[in-house]
Design a protein around this motif. Structure first.
Motif, PDB file in Angstrom:
ATOM      1  N   ARG A 541       0.830  -1.212   0.000  1.00  0.00           N
ATOM      2  CA  ARG A 541       0.000   0.000   0.000  1.00  0.00           C
ATOM      3  C   ARG A 541       0.864   1.262   0.000  1.00  0.00           C
ATOM      4  N   ARG A 542       1.931   1.264   0.830  1.00  0.00           N
ATOM      5  CA  ARG A 542       2.769   2.455   0.947  1.00  0.00           C
ATOM      6  C   ARG A 542       4.092   2.208   0.218  1.00  0.00           C
ATOM      7  N   ILE A 543       4.369   3.060  -0.755  1.00  0.00           N
ATOM      8  CA  ILE A 543       5.507   2.857  -1.648  1.00  0.00           C
ATOM      9  C   ILE A 543       6.485   4.032  -1.519  1.00  0.00           C
ATOM     10  N   ALA A 544       7.771   3.730  -1.361  1.00  0.00           N
ATOM     11  CA  ALA A 544       8.811   4.763  -1.363  1.00  0.00           C
ATOM     12  C   ALA A 544       9.268   5.008  -2.795  1.00  0.00           C
ATOM     13  N   VAL A 545       9.369   6.278  -3.171  1.00  0.00           N
ATOM     14  CA  VAL A 545       9.832   6.656  -4.507  1.00  0.00           C
ATOM     15  C   VAL A 545      11.120   7.453  -4.348  1.00  0.00           C
ATOM     16  N   ILE A 546      12.214   6.948  -4.893  1.00  0.00           N
ATOM     17  CA  ILE A 546      13.505   7.624  -4.802  1.00  0.00           C
ATOM     18  C   ILE A 546      13.666   8.538  -6.014  1.00  0.00           C
ATOM     19  N   ASP A 547      14.138   9.752  -5.800  1.00  0.00           N
ATOM     20  CA  ASP A 547      14.415  10.648  -6.923  1.00  0.00           C
ATOM     21  C   ASP A 547      15.606  11.523  -6.566  1.00  0.00           C
ATOM     22  N   PHE A 548      16.179  12.121  -7.567  1.00  0.00           N
ATOM     23  CA  PHE A 548      17.383  12.926  -7.344  1.00  0.00           C
ATOM     24  C   PHE A 548      16.997  14.392  -7.146  1.00  0.00           C
ATOM     25  N   VAL A 549      17.026  15.195  -8.183  1.00  0.00           N
ATOM     26  CA  VAL A 549      16.578  16.586  -8.091  1.00  0.00           C
ATOM     27  C   VAL A 549      15.323  16.700  -8.939  1.00  0.00           C
ATOM     28  N   ALA A 550      14.197  16.985  -8.311  1.00  0.00           N
ATOM     29  CA  ALA A 550      12.929  16.961  -9.029  1.00  0.00           C
ATOM     30  C   ALA A 550      11.890  17.785  -8.290  1.00  0.00           C
ATOM     31  N   ALA A 551      10.909  18.254  -9.044  1.00  0.00           N
ATOM     32  CA  ALA A 551       9.772  18.943  -8.438  1.00  0.00           C
ATOM     33  C   ALA A 551       8.730  17.936  -7.967  1.00  0.00           C
ATOM     34  N   GLY A 552       8.714  16.758  -8.589  1.00  0.00           N
ATOM     35  CA  GLY A 552       7.768  15.726  -8.193  1.00  0.00           C
ATOM     36  C   GLY A 552       6.803  15.310  -9.281  1.00  0.00           C
ATOM     37  N   LYS A 553       7.133  15.630 -10.544  1.00  0.00           N
ATOM     38  CA  LYS A 553       6.217  15.277 -11.632  1.00  0.00           C
ATOM     39  C   LYS A 553       5.964  13.772 -11.695  1.00  0.00           C
ATOM     40  N   ILE A 554       7.011  12.978 -11.528  1.00  0.00           N
ATOM     41  CA  ILE A 554       6.840  11.527 -11.640  1.00  0.00           C
ATOM     42  C   ILE A 554       5.971  11.012 -10.504  1.00  0.00           C
ATOM     43  N   GLN A 555       6.273  11.415  -9.287  1.00  0.00           N
ATOM     44  CA  GLN A 555       5.470  10.968  -8.151  1.00  0.00           C
ATOM     45  C   GLN A 555       4.023  11.442  -8.282  1.00  0.00           C
ATOM     46  N   ASN A 556       3.841  12.660  -8.727  1.00  0.00           N
ATOM     47  CA  ASN A 556       2.508  13.208  -8.963  1.00  0.00           C
ATOM     48  C   ASN A 556       1.739  12.339  -9.972  1.00  0.00           C
ATOM     49  N   GLY A 557       2.420  11.937 -11.047  1.00  0.00           N
ATOM     50  CA  GLY A 557       1.780  11.104 -12.063  1.00  0.00           C
ATOM     51  C   GLY A 557       1.458   9.712 -11.562  1.00  0.00           C
ATOM     52  N   LEU A 558       2.357   9.116 -10.771  1.00  0.00           N
ATOM     53  CA  LEU A 558       2.111   7.776 -10.242  1.00  0.00           C
ATOM     54  C   LEU A 558       0.893   7.776  -9.334  1.00  0.00           C
TER      55      LEU A 558
END
Length: 715
Positions: A541-558
């Motif tokens: 249910r709870r997923i960690a998303v690793i990213d480098f330098v980002a505003a969060g577009k990918i996480q927002n889309g997921l």
């Protein structure tokens, strides 16, 4: 959520530092959006024009773009750079010569004089004018050579010898061991003695109350740790071996360890074939006492006069002054720690360093200054010519620290699964696995390398005109290229002649192709969600998303694609989203503060674009999933040589991680200090390091989503 307004911050800083120059002709360097937003807010200033590295003429934001000749004609004496730290140094060095020659001062928006920010870090001392050939000449004219041992022939992988005691305390948890062990030795030495290891531990036992068995276990563990952390100074071993059999070689050491133990340590480091070893604790006197005199008396019995003997050591007093006072000749080879403190890297030692900081500094010193002649002729500015060594020294500490931090945070978060998104988390996934194995971490959640990109999630999450308009923003190519890369649609050829920045033309094309865009998005969404359902995301249910330098577009889309899941972001640096960039609040923990690159003085803001190149995978940027479930990638923009260089740099990071994980017990329980790796990262600047690696300095980062290319070394 209140969004941070970077444009407002820039304006306030400009007013604070330059309001006294309103009557003076000022030039702004930079033609990006932040310059335009600043010009809209400025009132009463004499902005004579703009400068830019690529654009040399024309008008931008209603201001003329000036060349050097026009700047002089306008009698400009102040240039203010409106740019992110990532390119600030490149810009300054580009115009440095012209500005110095013509008495022009260059500032950043916070009023910093960039000639001071990028001042020469060279530090010329007599030792830097002494080379290996000088030592070889001295060796040639002497029959007997004595070497100091610690910091001359061998060195530890930590900054200070007492750091070994900290490691022992962490390996065999005994609260206060390091302090008591240090104090026991200090008390005995304070009485004018040269204590043995056994004597120091008997005094430690009196102070601590440990049993005989515990005392011996700790003493043996200290010796084993010394062996683990000790490495040869390769250049000195090379010199040692070159004179073995030609000269009489002796070793003279102020040390509490017995001859037998030191002999084992030396053997492990490849030093064999010397005549004898003089140790202060066994002789009952040190170098600043009678140790050199005893050594010379023994040589006299063999027919050698004091002037036939040369002592080589690192300590200016104990090795050099004391040897000369006894009648010998002496030659100094500076220890790695002292070289660090005398070099352009000396700022690393200015803070309050904890154990992990000192270990990081020790590993840097070993790589940079294991050769005591590494600074010969450099005026204290290290030269690096090897790709892997460069990455190990200057890039790896920051990437490794981020990895340790995110592992600590993920463990506390309650996340059951970790997504390592392509391409920026490619190396991070490997590092997490390495740390889990090396530190025997059993409670870190499972995860996988997950194919995604800004383009992939945005193209799959278009439901209306607003989504389409948001996806079309900030593209630096032409309209036809934008449609192909972001929407996956081919449009008429004449759109290739129209820049995507032409808002009116772009709006017309978006309206004309709206239905086709939405249909393509529906198809991509169906294919991409099918791929997501086949991953480990489905079981947690709870997923960690690793990213480098980002505003969060990918996480927002997921989150939009799987609204039933809870995604938590763990980013190296969360870039503050521009207005309307995201359509929901997302939960993100950021390793570095997210207040804004213009505001905070961290080196990561200058060099994160370069770090991004080091992190990325060997594959091109992910594009989409086909109807048959096949993964499609964008065109590869990196050359074979580029990819090979990146792989070498990644090997340097992995080597550093293996080394640090091995040497630092309880790594995931240690507090992560951002300042030390950030200081080390700052040494990428040419004012600190002579980086003689063309395959590194020529690397370019292409952002396919924005349609831009960056090079932090060349602009």
């Amino acid at each position: 959520m209140v969004m941070y307004d970077e444009a407002e911050y820039i304006f306030r800083e400009f007013e604070k530092h330059f309001s006294g120059k309103k009557e003076e002709p000022l030039v702004l360097y930079g033609t990006g959006n932040r310059t335009g937003e600043l010009l809209e807010r400025l009132r009463g200033y004499h902005i004579a024009g703009l400068m830019d590295g690529k654009k040399k003429e024309g008008t931008v934001f209603g201001k003329q773009v000036l060349d050097y000749r026009e700047v002089l004609e306008l009698q400009v004496k102040t240039i203010i750079v409106i740019a992110r730290p990532a390119v600030m140094g490149v810009i300054y060095h580009r115009i440095e010569g012209f500005c110095k020659e013509n008495g022009i001062t260059v500032y950043d928006v916070k009023g910093n004089d960039l000639s001071e920010v990028y001042a020469d870090q060279e530090n010329d001392i007599p030792y830097f004018r002494q080379g290996q050939e000088d030592l070889e000449r001295e060796l040639e004219r002497h029959d007997v050579v004595s070497f100091d041992v610690f910091d001359t022939l061998v060195m530890r992988k930590v900054l200070y010898p007492t750091d070994i005691f900290t490691v022992v305390e962490r390996k065999k948890p005994y609260p206060g061991f390091a302090g008591l062990r240090t104090e026991a030795e200090r008390q005995l030495c304070g009485k004018g003695r040269n204590p043995t290891h056994q004597e120091i531990y008997r005094r430690f036992q009196e102070m601590s109350g440990v049993s005989d068995r515990e005392r011996e276990e700790l003493r043996e563990l200290e010796i084993a740790t010394e062996l683990e952390y000790l490495v040869p100074r390769e250049k000195m071993r090379e010199i040692f071996r070159s004179i073995k059999g030609k000269k009489k070689i002796y070793l003279v050491s102020d040390m509490y360890l017995p001859r037998e133990t030191i002999g084992k340590l030396l053997g492990k480091c490849g030093y064999e074939g010397y005549q004898d070893l003089y140790v202060s604790c066994e002789k009952g006197t040190a170098k600043n006492g009678e140790l050199f005199r005893l050594f010379l008396e023994d040589r006299k019995k063999e027919g050698y006069a004091p002037r036939d003997c040369l002592h080589v050591g690192d300590n200016e007093v104990a090795d050099i002054a004391c040897a000369k006072e006894a009648g010998m000749d002496a030659f100094q080879v500076m220890g790695a720690g002292e070289m660090l403190g005398s070099s352009s890297y000396r700022g690393l030692l200015s803070g309050d360093l904890d154990f992990t900081d000192r270990l990081a500094a020790g590993l840097l010193a070993e790589k940079a200054f294991g050769n005591p002649f590494a600074l010969y002729g450099t005026k204290g500015r290290p030269e690096i010519t090897d790709v892997r060594k460069f990455s190990y020294m200057l890039v790896a500490p920051m990437i490794f620290s981020f990895t340790v931090w995110l592992m600590q945070e993920v463990r506390k978060s309650g996340c059951g699964y970790v997504l390592y998104p392509s391409r920026d988390a490619y190396l991070i996934e490997k590092l997490c696995g390495m740390i889990c194995q090396g530190q025997q971490v059993g409670d870190f959640p499972p995860g996988e390398y997950f194919y995604t990109s800004r383009r992939a999630v945005l193209a799959a999450t278009l439901w209306n005109e607003r989504d389409i308009a948001r996806t079309a923003e900030d593209f630096w190519g032409n309209i036809r290229e934008l449609f192909r890369k972001r929407f996956g649609i081919a449009i008429e050829a004449r759109a290739e002649e129209i820049p995507a920045r032409d808002e009116k033309a772009l709006e017309g094309y978006l309206d004309r192709y709206r239905e086709e865009i939405l249909e393509q998005s529906r198809r991509e969404r169906e294919n991409y969600t099918r791929y997501m359902s086949e991953t480990g995301i489905q079981d947690h249910r709870r997923i960690a998303v690793i990213d480098f330098v980002a505003a969060g577009k990918i996480q927002n889309g997921l989150e939009k694609l799987m609204p039933e899941k809870e995604f938590r972001g763990f980013y190296f640096l969360r870039r503050n989203p521009d207005k309307n960039e995201l359509d929901r609040d997302i939960r993100v923990e950021s390793f570095f503060p997210s207040r804004g690159a213009f505001e905070i003085n961290y080196n990561v803001y200058k060099f994160y674009l370069f770090m991004e190149m080091v992190l990325t995978s060997r594959e091109p940027t992910f594009h989409s999933v086909t109807d048959r479930g096949e993964k499609v990638f964008m065109e590869e923009t990196r050359s074979r040589e580029h990819r090979k260089t990146v792989e070498e740099m990644q090997e340097g990071v992995l080597e550093y991680a293996r080394e640090f994980s091995t040497l630092c017990p309880d790594l995931l329980e240690m507090q992560v200090n951002r300042q030390t790796p950030d200081t080390i990262l700052g040494f990428l600047g040419k004012e600190y390091t002579a980086l003689e690696i063309q395959e590194v300095t020529s690397l370019e980062l292409t952002d396919e989503f924005l349609g831009q290319t960056f090079n932090i070394f060349q602009g």
